[in-house]
Design a protein around this motif. Structure first.
Motif, PDB file in Angstrom:
ATOM      1  N   VAL A 146      -7.085   4.960  -5.060  1.00  0.00           N
ATOM      2  CA  VAL A 146      -7.958   5.445  -4.157  1.00  0.00           C
ATOM      3  C   VAL A 146      -7.659   6.762  -3.397  1.00  0.00           C
ATOM      4  O   VAL A 146      -6.857   7.293  -3.225  1.00  0.00           O
ATOM      5  CB  VAL A 146      -8.039   4.380  -2.752  1.00  0.00           C
ATOM      6  N   TYR A 147      -8.791   7.571  -3.711  1.00  0.00           N
ATOM      7  CA  TYR A 147      -8.856   8.929  -3.349  1.00  0.00           C
ATOM      8  C   TYR A 147      -9.486   9.180  -2.017  1.00  0.00           C
ATOM      9  O   TYR A 147     -10.919   8.837  -1.726  1.00  0.00           O
ATOM     10  CB  TYR A 147      -9.615   9.837  -4.319  1.00  0.00           C
TER      11      TYR A 147
ATOM     12  N   ILE B 124       0.773  -1.140   0.154  1.00  0.00           N
ATOM     13  CA  ILE B 124       0.161   0.077   0.012  1.00  0.00           C
ATOM     14  C   ILE B 124       0.731   1.125  -0.056  1.00  0.00           C
ATOM     15  O   ILE B 124       1.744   1.323   0.864  1.00  0.00           O
ATOM     16  CB  ILE B 124      -1.079   0.126   1.269  1.00  0.00           C
ATOM     17  N   LEU B 125       0.646   1.964  -1.073  1.00  0.00           N
ATOM     18  CA  LEU B 125       1.449   3.204  -1.191  1.00  0.00           C
ATOM     19  C   LEU B 125       0.548   4.601  -0.847  1.00  0.00           C
ATOM     20  O   LEU B 125      -0.475   4.745  -1.364  1.00  0.00           O
ATOM     21  CB  LEU B 125       1.981   3.095  -2.678  1.00  0.00           C
TER      22      LEU B 125
ATOM     23  N   CYS C  39       3.759  -1.081   3.769  1.00  0.00           N
ATOM     24  CA  CYS C  39       3.295   0.227   3.692  1.00  0.00           C
ATOM     25  C   CYS C  39       4.427   1.295   3.218  1.00  0.00           C
ATOM     26  O   CYS C  39       5.581   1.169   3.701  1.00  0.00           O
ATOM     27  CB  CYS C  39       2.582   0.887   4.731  1.00  0.00           C
ATOM     28  N   GLN C  40       4.061   2.152   2.366  1.00  0.00           N
ATOM     29  CA  GLN C  40       5.014   3.341   2.036  1.00  0.00           C
ATOM     30  C   GLN C  40       4.348   4.510   1.935  1.00  0.00           C
ATOM     31  O   GLN C  40       3.195   4.743   1.578  1.00  0.00           O
ATOM     32  CB  GLN C  40       5.921   3.095   0.602  1.00  0.00           C
ATOM     33  N   LEU C  41       5.173   5.681   2.010  1.00  0.00           N
ATOM     34  CA  LEU C  41       4.693   6.999   1.893  1.00  0.00           C
ATOM     35  C   LEU C  41       5.628   7.877   0.882  1.00  0.00           C
ATOM     36  O   LEU C  41       6.845   7.905   1.174  1.00  0.00           O
ATOM     37  CB  LEU C  41       4.744   7.732   3.411  1.00  0.00           C
ATOM     38  N   VAL C  42       5.148   8.455   0.037  1.00  0.00           N
ATOM     39  CA  VAL C  42       5.783   9.399  -0.932  1.00  0.00           C
ATOM     40  C   VAL C  42       5.251  10.851  -0.583  1.00  0.00           C
ATOM     41  O   VAL C  42       3.923  10.860  -0.719  1.00  0.00           O
ATOM     42  CB  VAL C  42       5.533   8.748  -2.396  1.00  0.00           C
TER      43      VAL C  42
ATOM     44  N   VAL D  35      -2.895   2.599  -4.369  1.00  0.00           N
ATOM     45  CA  VAL D  35      -2.132   3.623  -4.151  1.00  0.00           C
ATOM     46  C   VAL D  35      -3.311   4.612  -3.467  1.00  0.00           C
ATOM     47  O   VAL D  35      -4.233   4.995  -4.335  1.00  0.00           O
ATOM     48  CB  VAL D  35      -1.690   4.234  -5.463  1.00  0.00           C
ATOM     49  N   LEU D  36      -3.068   5.167  -2.430  1.00  0.00           N
ATOM     50  CA  LEU D  36      -3.773   6.464  -1.634  1.00  0.00           C
ATOM     51  C   LEU D  36      -3.429   7.564  -2.036  1.00  0.00           C
ATOM     52  O   LEU D  36      -2.481   7.869  -1.963  1.00  0.00           O
ATOM     53  CB  LEU D  36      -3.964   6.065  -0.262  1.00  0.00           C
TER      54      LEU D  36
END
Length: 376
Positions: A113-114, A3-4, A34-37, A88-89
């Protein structure tokens, strides 16, 4: 499942940023990858995300740029990470050109996903509506925080899947009693910016203070002047401080400035009740944090606040922007506190019925699993 969270600008403090931290830390604890950009300065929020073993890919670009330049500079980093992601969130609506480029890099099984940060508002012109709808249609799912937001999306023309789910608040710590001092303390927690409509809050407080002291005389009770405590900072602070002078309430209003994340609960506990006079809101995560600490809220009828405060045990909604009417609702809650008809225990109990972090986390997990081909 990978999940990004493709975030964009990550502010050192804010509701959507805190929610991002809460969601990613929960999912990571449930053995998701999980990752955060993001772009922006390092902060305590980012550090707490790293401590939860969430990988962060960050461009250190700072604020104040036009033409979405930081978002474009983030794009190469985002494309590298997005190719290996299942979900992708997005915590904001990027320009449609950026979304299209990101979408072109994913496989058929990757879902977009928004998560709406604010109530969706219909554009005023046809070209703006068409561009917004084009961007929204790139998502496989939109998560909103109130049922009214779903209606707004349908009005714009979006016909895709929508789920109503609250942000995940932080797990509240030990419940603290109401302040023992005799002075009634009203709080505000948030940024000092236009959307929060702090001038209305200050005018409301002036009206409330007058009504409160009048009841003191009528009841033959000696009451101290109530005080207003603003926790948060922003570019309007100097202007608002001047307004307190003009209204004659400067001696009763305290500007505390920015509060570190680890001190927020103590700041909340130092007040008896809270007030929000916002013009626009999304979820208002601060409201959930306040209720989790057992403090009632009086708020304007915007964003998800009507849903949050639909339970009268938690506070009151004011449907107008009239300072006198808002002050009357504050008086109602102040009287209930004085009569001990509401307490931190009853407020937290009512809050946890709908907003327990572990229950919301479980719902997010089920929603994301429903997007995976392996679980469909």
């Amino acid at each position: 499942m990978k999940i990004l969270f493709y975030f964009g600008g990550f502010a050192p403090i804010g509701g959507i940023e805190t929610f991002c931290k809460n969601l990613l830390c929960y999912l990571q604890s449930r053995n998701y990858d999980c990752q955060l950009v993001c772009w922006g300065p390092n902060s305590s929020l980012l550090q707490s995300i790293e401590q939860a073993k969430v990988k962060i890919v960050r461009n250190p670009w700072q604020w104040g740029c036009r033409w979405n330049l930081p978002d474009w500079l983030l794009l190469p980093l985002g494309i590298q990470q997005i190719k290996q992601s299942n979900i992708v969130l997005f915590g904001k609506l990027f320009p449609v050109e950026i979304l299209k480029r990101l979408k072109s890099q994913i496989g058929k099984s990757t879902k977009f996903v928004y998560i709406t940060p604010y109530q969706p508002l219909p554009p005023t012109t046809t070209p703006e509506k068409n561009q917004l709808l084009e961007a929204l249609n790139l998502f496989d799912l939109i998560l909103v925080q109130a049922s009214a937001f779903t209606e707004d999306l349908h009005q714009i023309g979006y016909q895709g899947r929508v789920e109503v789910i609250s942000y995940i608040p932080q797990q509240p710590s030990n419940l603290k009693p109401l302040p023992a001092n005799e002075q009634l303390r009203i709080g505000f927690l948030g940024r000092l910016v236009e959307d929060k409509n702090i001038p209305l809050l200050l005018e409301t407080f002036r009206c409330f203070q007058e009504k409160y002291l009048q009841t003191s005389i009528a009841d033959n009770k000696q009451k101290q002047k109530p005080s207003l405590h603003l926790f948060g900072d922003g570019h309007l602070r100097e202007q608002l401080e001047q307004l307190t002078q003009n209204l004659g309430i400067a001696s009763s209003v305290v500007f505390h400035g920015s509060i570190p994340n680890n001190e927020v609960e103590n700041a909340i506990a130092s007040c008896h009740l809270f007030a929000f006079t916002s013009r626009t809101e999304g979820q208002c995560l601060a409201a959930l944090e306040i209720l989790g600490c057992g403090r009632p809220i009086v708020a304007t009828n915007v964003g998800a606040l009507p849903d949050i405060l639909s339970d009268a045990r938690l506070g009151r909604i004011v449907k107008s922007t009239n300072a006198n009417e808002f002050a009357d609702r504050l008086m109602e809650i102040a009287k209930l506190i004085e009569q001990q008809s509401i307490s931190p225990d009853t407020i937290r109990s009512a809050y946890l019925e709908r907003y327990a972090p572990e229950n919301l986390g479980d719902r997010y997990e089920k929603i994301f699993n429903s997007l995976s081909p392996m679980n469909s």
